[in-house]
Enzyme design. Sequence first.
Site, PDB file in Angstrom:
ATOM      1  N   GLU A 164       0.304   4.215   0.751  1.00 58.59           N
ATOM      2  CA  GLU A 164      -0.224   5.320   1.562  1.00 58.59           C
ATOM      3  C   GLU A 164       0.881   5.980   2.371  1.00 58.59           C
ATOM      4  OE1 GLU A 164      -2.994   2.954   3.598  1.00 58.59           O
ATOM      5  OE2 GLU A 164      -4.667   3.383   2.247  1.00 58.59           O
ATOM      6  N   ARG A 213      -0.352  -7.265  12.475  1.00 57.74           N
ATOM      7  CA  ARG A 213      -1.166  -6.740  13.573  1.00 57.74           C
ATOM      8  C   ARG A 213      -1.587  -7.839  14.537  1.00 57.74           C
ATOM      9  NH1 ARG A 213      -5.290  -2.007  11.555  1.00 57.74           N
ATOM     10  NH2 ARG A 213      -3.690  -0.526  10.868  1.00 57.74           N
ATOM     11  N   GLU A 259      -7.886  -2.484  14.699  1.00 57.71           N
ATOM     12  CA  GLU A 259      -8.588  -3.315  13.718  1.00 57.71           C
ATOM     13  C   GLU A 259      -7.616  -4.377  13.230  1.00 57.71           C
ATOM     14  OE1 GLU A 259      -9.899  -1.227  10.094  1.00 57.71           O
ATOM     15  OE2 GLU A 259      -9.430  -3.122   9.102  1.00 57.71           O
ATOM     16  N   ARG A 279       0.849  -1.190   0.000  1.00 53.06           N
ATOM     17  CA  ARG A 279       0.000   0.000   0.000  1.00 53.06           C
ATOM     18  C   ARG A 279       0.888   1.244   0.000  1.00 53.06           C
ATOM     19  NH1 ARG A 279      -5.408  -2.095   2.968  1.00 53.06           N
ATOM     20  NH2 ARG A 279      -5.411  -3.988   1.710  1.00 53.06           N
ATOM     21  N   SER A 329     -10.865  -7.402   8.530  1.00 51.98           N
ATOM     22  CA  SER A 329     -11.974  -6.725   7.897  1.00 51.98           C
ATOM     23  C   SER A 329     -12.539  -7.685   6.864  1.00 51.98           C
ATOM     24  CB  SER A 329     -11.413  -5.458   7.239  1.00 51.98           C
ATOM     25  OG  SER A 329     -12.431  -4.700   6.698  1.00 51.98           O
ATOM     26  N   ARG A 362       0.670   1.579  13.508  1.00 52.71           N
ATOM     27  CA  ARG A 362      -0.193   0.459  13.110  1.00 52.71           C
ATOM     28  C   ARG A 362      -0.126   0.145  11.619  1.00 52.71           C
ATOM     29  NH1 ARG A 362      -4.980   2.940  13.422  1.00 52.71           N
ATOM     30  NH2 ARG A 362      -3.808   4.872  13.646  1.00 52.71           N
ATOM     31  N   HIS A 363       0.555   0.998  10.842  1.00 55.95           N
ATOM     32  CA  HIS A 363       0.575   0.820   9.385  1.00 55.95           C
ATOM     33  C   HIS A 363       1.987   0.599   8.859  1.00 55.95           C
ATOM     34  CE1 HIS A 363      -3.213   3.100   9.944  1.00 55.95           C
ATOM     35  NE2 HIS A 363      -3.633   2.394   8.909  1.00 55.95           N
TER      36      HIS A 363
END
Lengths: 436, 436
Positions: free
Chosen positions: B220, B410, B359, B218, B362, B226-227
Amino acid sequence: MLGDWRRTHYSSQISPEMDGEEVIVMGWAHAIRKLGKLIFIILRDREGTVQIVVPKQKVEEEIFKTAKEIGKEDVIAIKGKVIANEKAPNGFEILPIEIRILNKAATPLPLDPAEKVSADIDTRLDNRFLDLRRPKIQAIFKIRSEMLKSVRKTFYENGFVEVNTPKLVASCTEGGTELFPISYFEKEAFLGQSPQLYKQMLMATGLDRVFEIGPIFRAEEHNTRRHLNEAISIDVEMAFCDDKDAMEMLEKVVYNAFVDVYENRKKELELLGVNLELPNEKFDRITYDEAIDIANAKGVELEWGDDLSRAAEKAIGEEMGGLYFIVDWPTETRPFYTMPNEKDPKICKAFDLMYKDLEISSGAQRIHIYDLLVERIKAQGLNPEGFGSYLEAFKYGMPPHAGWGLGADRFTMVLTGQENIRECVMFPRDRQRLTP
Amino acid sequence: MLGDWRRTHYSSQISPEMDGEEVIVMGWAHAIRKLGKLIFIILRDREGTVQIVVPKQKVEEEIFKTAKEIGKEDVIAIKGKVIANEKAPNGFEILPIEIRILNKAATPLPLDPAEKVSADIDTRLDNRFLDLRRPKIQAIFKIRSEMLKSVRKTFYENGFVEVNTPKLVASCTEGGTELFPISYFEKEAFLGQSPQLYKQMLMATGLDRVFEIGPIFRAEEHNTRRHLNEAISIDVEMAFCDDKDAMEMLEKVVYNAFVDVYENRKKELELLGVNLELPNEKFDRITYDEAIDIANAKGVELEWGDDLSRAAEKAIGEEMGGLYFIVDWPTETRPFYTMPNEKDPKICKAFDLMYKDLEISSGAQRIHIYDLLVERIKAQGLNPEGFGSYLEAFKYGMPPHAGWGLGADRFTMVLTGQENIRECVMFPRDRQRLTP
């Protein structure tokens, strides 16, 4: 729709002994025969097919009406009674109590899973979701899944720790093989061509034995039946070990996978028409010199120090048959991190595992001595400065270590008797193919 | 060097009862005390440490000389006799018969694995091969490996087929999340941000239940604890299933992993000071509406239709504690392929699995109806033409299906009690970090 229905049985789990029992089956309308007042539907699921019989006089009007609407490859769910019937396939059929059409299939199909004649590979790969409905094609991937499960079982039994190393890397590592460049925010990055340098760095941690199963990326412009630009590699590295130990572990992994596939995927092997011969627990070993001699004897011209040409591989494979190692390679033909033989540094502690004429694994004892490693990097025309954090790991206590990479896709070719690696990858990537 | 020596025992496999037995241990010189005529060496391997005692008067001159040369973090191999000794750590020590220094470690070390005080995370990640020598850090990755093993076991027990989908993809698929572009020969390609579209396409094949554990990418520009820009995703898709079935499978996978880590990694949990509480087999479920209410009650302003802000997650996590699902999400907050609720299409059949405020998974029932899927793609401002082969798979018999993605990194944070995802990845990749 689906509602509160759930499949109670796969087709293969039903038998004539269940006569009178109620079941719910779900799958695709594989074939349909409409004979006026009698409709036969062959429902296909992952485990096989089952015949649904719909006699107008024995079912409710609504059910017969729904059955009449069913088209080829519609997704259907059937609640019904098992009826033992010697004339039906597998000795039973299902008389429906309720039929639900979960989704309609458009016509004509770009590829018909029920057709006996297979389309060409490009059409099939373009429509892989339909191609994979063929039991024969699914069999390849069930065997592949079984192989991966078996391989991990052997790793667990032998005290390996599973690791994940990054696929985004900062620099061209091994030289030679070309890499795919990525723009990574403000920087340039590349896609990892192998976890090689990372798994070696992990040998300096004391984790001792690590394995990783993950994608590798090679930007080579080949166009063969044995290469892809994205592949799955089964990678291993073992500390306090030499090339012989690594070869033994490779033998275990490969042998066990043969046995597990043979024992647990009989139906799939049969579907594919593969008569899987179990190998010996120890594989034959020939030296590079012997391999050259075999090739030369069969008219393939090759000099000492050459890599094995395709023609040479074929000649040697013909002579050797199944699984065999080629050892004692010329040092210059192998990557810089390969440990040279102490007594004769012209040859090195590398090995290839071949299946007939196909290389399925390549490995070696690695150099663990910093100065020798730098020397070998330079000797191969590479710049030690490009190997910063890798080389660091050799300065502060690196144990002797060895390892290998086994191509999961090629190994699947071996186990499923396929000639084209594209058959063993769901969505293959080659120079021409980037979709689906 | 190593020669024909092989480790006979890890440190943890030796006990005082083996008094008098000969063993070979291999590892790193973790600590050294030189007291004139007596040298103590603590050897560290994957499973712990063992004390080597070298009294000048009891060993050959050569051995004492070699022992004197040993420096911190040198790689050593010791053949010796086990001597029961109540005063020694674990009740025994090893008196060497022969010592081999397999590799020297340079000094000073950029990071000392024997130091009690830990360096800052950047220094540690820069020198990960040394950082990973700390038993506490290794414990994280032993637990991670155990978790992955457990997860696959649950998949095998539940009839899943393992698949590998391509990481090189032709187009931006899901919209929203940014992708890394690659130059792929003459074409442009991207790195896959998730196997989502592929695992859904496989639902049209009849393989029925598939799983994949592999990297996702990703692009981002986040900078959180957390990422990461490269992560490992545990992905599942199940045909003839709805959201409830997918949630049940997720419960099984997560619950079993808790149990397996709890039972098989006690030593590591203890090292990390983690008191792992086993969850119930069924996790709590709250609706999105209830989640909003909890957040509002705790002073976090949030309107219906908003995604949960970080502050909201924290407020909800505080209230809910361990593992819980959030269900009944507004359709507009979820990806286009999420199935809307039949009775109230403003909400959809999506779920998130939370651990406190994190989270970890998902998922959702997916849309299996072609026309509805096209409608939802358009409604989210995307162009159906960009979804060629994906959409094709919905035309010719796509069953109802559901699935989820569980973040392996995670999930490791949860099981090991870590606050920063970088602690759970050997070589993390974030916007600033592309090495080692």
